[in-house]
Enzyme design. Structure first.
Site, short mmCIF file in Angstrom:
data_model
loop_
_atom_site.label_atom_id
_atom_site.label_comp_id
_atom_site.label_asym_id
_atom_site.label_seq_id
_atom_site.Cartn_x
_atom_site.Cartn_y
_atom_site.Cartn_z
N LYS A 42 2.87 -9.69 -5.81
CA LYS A 42 3.72 -8.69 -5.16
C LYS A 42 5.19 -9.10 -5.18
O LYS A 42 6.06 -8.29 -5.50
CB LYS A 42 3.25 -8.46 -3.73
CG LYS A 42 1.95 -7.69 -3.66
CD LYS A 42 1.42 -7.63 -2.25
CE LYS A 42 0.14 -6.81 -2.19
NZ LYS A 42 -0.58 -7.01 -0.94
N ALA B 252 0.84 -1.22 0.00
CA ALA B 252 0.00 0.00 0.00
C ALA B 252 0.87 1.26 0.00
O ALA B 252 1.67 1.45 -0.91
CB ALA B 252 -0.98 -0.02 1.17
N GLY C 269 -12.09 -3.37 4.26
CA GLY C 269 -11.33 -2.86 3.11
C GLY C 269 -9.91 -3.39 3.04
O GLY C 269 -9.06 -2.80 2.39
#
Ligand code: ADP
Ligand code: ASP
Ligand code: MG
Length: 813
Positions: free
Chosen positions: A680, A609, A662
């Site tokens: 990732k 993130a 979320g």
């Protein structure tokens, strides 16, 4: 003694003429000469009427009626009723003669340049008559003098050349005799020594005023118009442009030559010779200081202004026969000059093999014909090719007296244009080194002007223009963050961040000035139907500098369009992992296109993130380090799940909670199956310089086969419920061993793997809380103790702030 000139924009309607009268009344203590243009728009109408008449189109008379109506209306609004009749009948008589001339052209089906000049001169003749009558009726000591009796020219109709000596003595003689305080004169019109009406070229009223000012040695020449001076760029196209307070004659001449229409280029010469200053003032804001044009004063400015000529054509003459045959360029320029086609620019593309010049678009066809005729013999003998004409081009020029003594300005100019994908077709530098000009595509003018203006004049305030696709959890948070930070960014980072387009899967909306972020939801809901290709087309159409496309979706279709954005020098910022984790070729291609088109492609939020993981990795590699091993917990969602899952909760309940808060992808299976983590680690390996594909990664999934095979989200949850027992077993085993469960990604020696592992106490990963991520980079420089990045690795707010950070990186780029 002063000369004041009021342009068509200042005398378009009665109300404006009243303002002009107030300005003049304020100055009436000294002797003044007032030169006026035709009522705004009238010259265009007269030319159009003449053209229609010459092509036997009876529509010319409608235009003649419009011309009549404008003048009659103006008289009725300005002159008291009791005094109107004489003025109206005089004007009607003039208009009748105009009708007769137009009718003549209509009957013959042709118009000569001489007749055209006679027709267009009515614009100034009528306006000066009406304005002088109005002034007299208001009690001013004013008289009209016909400029045709003072200014004498040759017979080059349309743009006649003034005989300065004769005109000067005519003006001086008149000045000696005249008794009135205010003399009103029509601009633009003159007469030849044979007594025919001539005109001084479009915009030529400025020149009339300059000739009179020069002849009478005026103390100042004031040009009154609809803007507050000569601006750093055309204020109609560049909102941030500012009026220039002082400018030298040469700079003003250069700016006007390259299109700053506020001053007609020949205007400078007559006043420059006498050192008379020119003041450009705004009729509608008369207290604004305006621009003073006078002898050069060095004040440290390098670039004084940016001008542009909106439409030109390039003509290139080339061929083997150009070398060694003397006189080719002489003949080339001669043929153009005889036809009165002015060469706006000679480019550096010219060489011994070729000559390349710019002419006004409207002259291109004639120039092509004449040049091909002049070189007919050489063309037939294949020594020279027929002239090549490229149209739809424009010139953009940087102007400043001091530019020659500063290095690097042209480099800065061209790199600014290059960064914004403005293709440069040709370059020219004036011999005086007072300008650097580039030929670009017409449609890029606005973008080019604004980017150069930003670079050279705007205290480095940089505008970023965002096109945001996807306004779910992450996208809507991003917009909120931008809204909150807009003022701060402007003040502290000199970034003006504007959201130009927003789209979700249903609708999209745009605003050229920036969507007002307080009500974006409402505007979006009422927007047009969403369409990703149309969204892209709109971004192209706006053609803004520093455009950035932001993808907050998880859609493969959207990722497919990145290349198109990058190829048009629009940067891409994305939290969507699909592009970087699909085919290696595709990932490499995007990187290459990004480099080639100077368009950043940033995806920091693909891993961890908002954590600066990819950026850190990039810095390691750029500074020469080499990544040997990566160990990481990269799934905020799996971390959340295994940090909360225990014997008191069912596995599916916890997954659902993660989704609700979320922390998961829209489809939680992408996280639980390990695919998200595979993507990732794949991206980190690729960014470390290794060529691997998703199939090369080993994934020991903890999910039962049936959960992996489900086709939709509901079925997935149902299968988790059915397999609760196996999840409980995994948990109990770890608990018994005193370990925590972490979903670990590893990369070493070119091999990557992901899987659930039992982590014993004391390990770097053991105390990883909530949805935190951690990455350990073992490199040539960080051998024993790895470089560690750790922190919240999932959640809409941190992801949005990671995207925001990428946007700011581009701003600082
Ligand atoms: P007038 O009718 O007063 O002669 P013009 O239309 O000829 O007025 O000239 C004024 C216009 O020139 C402005 O409205 C503006 O659009 C245009 N212009 C182009 N470049 C510049 C510039 N650098 N500074 C000011 N105005 C400019
Ligand atoms: N009326 C003329 C034109 O429109 C001259 C001028 O306004 O300066 O070109
Ligand atoms: Mg003008």
């Amino acid at each position: 003694m002063k000369v004041l000139k009021f342009g068509g924009t200042s005398v378009a309607h009665a109300d404006q003429i009243k303002q002009v009268k107030d300005i003049i009344a304020d100055q009436a203590s000294e002797r003044i000469f007032v030169v006026v243009s035709a009522l705004g728009g009238i010259t265009d109408l007269l030319i159009k009427a003449a053209e229609l008449a010459a092509s036997r189109d009876a529509g010319y008379s409608d235009i003649a009626r419009e011309v009549e109506k404008r003048h009659i209306e103006t008289i009725k609004k300005l002159i008291p009723v009791t005094k109107q009749s004489g003025i109206l009948s005089k004007v009607k008589a003039e208009l009748n003669t105009l009708d007769t001339l137009l009718e003549g052209a209509f009957l013959i089906g042709e118009i000569t340049p001489r007749l055209l000049d006679r027709i267009v001169s009515y614009g100034e003749l009528l306006s000066s008559f009406i304005i002088s009558q109005f002034f007299v009726s208001e009690g001013l000591d004013a008289a009209l003098k016909d400029s045709r009796e003072l200014i004498i020219t040759d017979e080059s109709y349309g743009k006649a050349v003034v005989n300065i000596d004769v005109s000067n003595s005519n003006c001086q003689e008149y000045f000696k005799k005249a008794k009135e305080a205010i003399t009103i004169l029509p601009g633009f019109v003159a007469s030849s020594s044979e007594g025919n009406a001539t005109t001084l070229g479009r915009g030529g009223s400025d020149y009339t005023a300059a000739v009179i000012a020069g002849a009478l040695n005026a103390q100042v020449l004031e040009i009154w118009t609809d803007v507050s001076g000569m601006y750093t760029a055309n204020p109609k196209l560049v909102k941030q442009a500012k009026a220039i307070t002082h400018i030298s004659y040469e700079e003003a001449m250069e700016l006007s030559h390259f299109g700053a229409k506020v001053l007609y280029p020949p205007t400078i010469q007559p006043v420059l010779d006498k050192g008379i200053p020119i003041l450009i003032k705004n009729t509608f804001k008369d207290t604004d200081p305006g621009t003073r044009i006078e002898l050069n004063k060095e004040d440290g400015h390098t670039v004084r202004g940016i001008s542009h000529v909106p439409s030109i054509a390039l003509l290139t003459l080339e061929g083997p026969g150009m070398i060694g045959i003397p006189g080719i360029s002489k003949r080339f320029f001669e043929v153009l000059s005889l036809a009165q086609i002015s060469v706006v620019l000679i480019t550096q593309a010219s060489s011994e093999h070729s000559i390349c010049i710019g002419v006004a678009d409207e002259d291109a066809a004639l120039a092509e014909k004449l040049v091909n005729e002049a070189f007919e013999y050489e063309i037939a003998a294949s020594k020279i090719k027929p002239v090549i004409v490229e149209e739809d081009l424009a010139i953009i020029a940087l102007v400043g007296d001091q530019m020659k003594s500063h290095q690097g300005l042209s480099g800065k100019m061209f790199s600014t244009l290059g960064k914004n994908n403005v293709n440069i077709r040709a370059i020219a530098q004036g011999a005086s080194e007072r300008n650097i000009s580039a030929v670009i595509r017409k449609e890029d003018v606005k973008k080019a002007l604004n980017s150069l203006h930003e670079e050279f004049f705007e205290e480095n305030i940089k505008q970023l223009n965002l096109f945001v696709m996807g306004v779910g959890n992450v996208g809507s948070k991003l917009i909120r963050q931008i809204e909150q930070q807009q003022q701060y960014l402007k003040k502290n980072l000199k970034l003006n961040v504007r959201v130009i387009g927003i789209s979700n899967s249903r609708t999209m909306c745009f605003d050229e000035e920036g969507v007002p972020l307080k009500k974006w939801e409402e505007l979006l809901a009422n927007g047009q139907k969403a369409d990703a290709v149309e969204f892209f087309n709109k971004a192209l159409e706006f053609n803004f500098r520093n455009s950035i496309f932001i993808d907050n979706t998880a859609s493969a279709d959207v990722a497919d369009i990145y290349e198109n954005y990058l190829e048009n020098s629009i940067a891409v910022v994305t939290c969507n992992k699909i592009a970087c984790s699909s085919d290696l070729d595709k990932y490499l291609r995007l990187k290459e296109v990004s480099r080639e088109y100077n368009a950043p492609f940033l995806f920091e939020t693909n891993v961890g993130a908002g954590l600066p993981i990819i950026d850190t990795l990039k810095h390691l590699i750029a500074s020469g380090d080499k990544v040997r091993k990566i160990q990481a917990v990269l799934s905020g969602s799996l971390n959340f799940v295994f940090n909360n899952f225990d014997s008191d909760n069912t596995f599916s309940e916890i997954v659902k909670r993660a989704q609700e808060e979320g922390y998961t992808e829209p489809d939680p299976k992408i996280d639980l199956s390990g695919i998200d983590v595979m993507r990732k680690i794949l991206i980190l390996a690729r960014e470390s310089g290794y060529s691997i594909d998703i199939e090369d990664i080993k994934n020991q999934s903890f999910l039962p086969e049936e959960s992996l095979n489900t086709k939709n989200i509901e079925a997935f949850y149902a299968s988790l419920e059915r397999n609760e027992k196996s999840f409980q077993e995994i948990y109990t085993r770890a608990e018994k061993d005193g370990c925590k469960l972490k979903y670990v990604a590893q990369f070493e020696d070119g091999e990557a793997s992901v899987g659930l592992q039992q982590i014993p106490e004391g390990h770097d990963f053991y105390k990883l809380e909530g949805s935190d991520n951690i990455v350990l980079f073992f490199t040539d420089r960080y051998t024993e103790q790895p470089l560690v990045v750790k922190g919240a690795g999932a959640g809409a707010d941190v992801t949005a702030s990671g995207i925001f950070a990428d946007i700011i990186r581009i701003g600082n780029f």
